[in-house]
Write an enzyme that holds these catalytic residues in place. Sequence first.
Site, PDB file in Angstrom:
ATOM      1  N   CYS A   1      27.921  46.198  42.823  1.00 56.61           N
ATOM      2  CA  CYS A   1      28.779  45.179  41.820  1.00 56.61           C
ATOM      3  C   CYS A   1      27.513  44.690  41.077  1.00 56.61           C
ATOM      4  CB  CYS A   1      29.567  44.245  42.213  1.00 56.61           C
ATOM      5  SG  CYS A   1      30.243  43.108  41.483  1.00 56.61           S
TER       6      CYS A   1
ATOM      7  N   GLU B   1      33.127  47.219  35.882  1.00 55.37           N
ATOM      8  CA  GLU B   1      32.328  48.534  36.170  1.00 55.37           C
ATOM      9  C   GLU B   1      32.356  49.225  35.003  1.00 55.37           C
ATOM     10  OE1 GLU B   1      30.882  49.291  38.881  1.00 55.37           O
ATOM     11  OE2 GLU B   1      31.625  48.263  40.544  1.00 55.37           O
TER      12      GLU B   1
END
Length: 243
Positions: free
Chosen positions: A2, A115
Amino acid sequence: MCGRYATTRTSAELDDAFAAGLGDGVELPAPDWNVAPTKQAPLVVGRRRDDADEAAPPRRELHAATWGLVPSWAKDRSIGNRMINARSETVAEKPAFRSAFARRRAIVPADGYYEWYAGEGPKAPKQPFYITAAGDGDARDVLALAGLYEFWRPSRDEPWLLTFTILTTSAEGADGLLHDRAPLLVRPEVRDTWLAPIARPAGELLDLLVPATPGRLEAWPVSTQVNNVRHNGPELVEPLPAE
């Protein structure tokens, strides 16, 4: 996962979500819709209660910590730039993480994370997506991302730096189309066990965590403004209008 996320809840809201009061002298950073490595963000840690035995639930505290774990043995804090995520498959063995995994486990509160989907073709532009808890508006739960923390300082004369990393696993289902890794979540009923500052078998600890799967989360495309860390505000998480 992440590399960017959002965390905008107040200390009171985080206390409601995690039963964690502010640590002594702690002031949380301002709401941030574009948390990037090396920035400070809220972190929930567990501390042993005074005069309590190991089996007693830990005291939960909120702290401000720097994203990017710096191991205690590091000579330079810049190593943290490469330590923003820890792979769950190897976290118990990696020298950078194994000590923190043993006794310094944490929860990273997040509204959601980003993302980037590359699309088809070598020159296809990357489209950012925002991934958050399923729900409606402000009623969405705060995500409890599994994390680890560490203390580091360059010398005895300088203050301690509190740093953290986020645990990841292989992405499942539709999440795997966006990225091959996904964060691990700490379920409410096991948070005391996860946060307790005592050593446990690695398999037992990892069994407490669940992947951030499509059944728990939802995602939508957002503006490419999030690509630049200087952009910050609620407009970053607004869905792009349908074409």
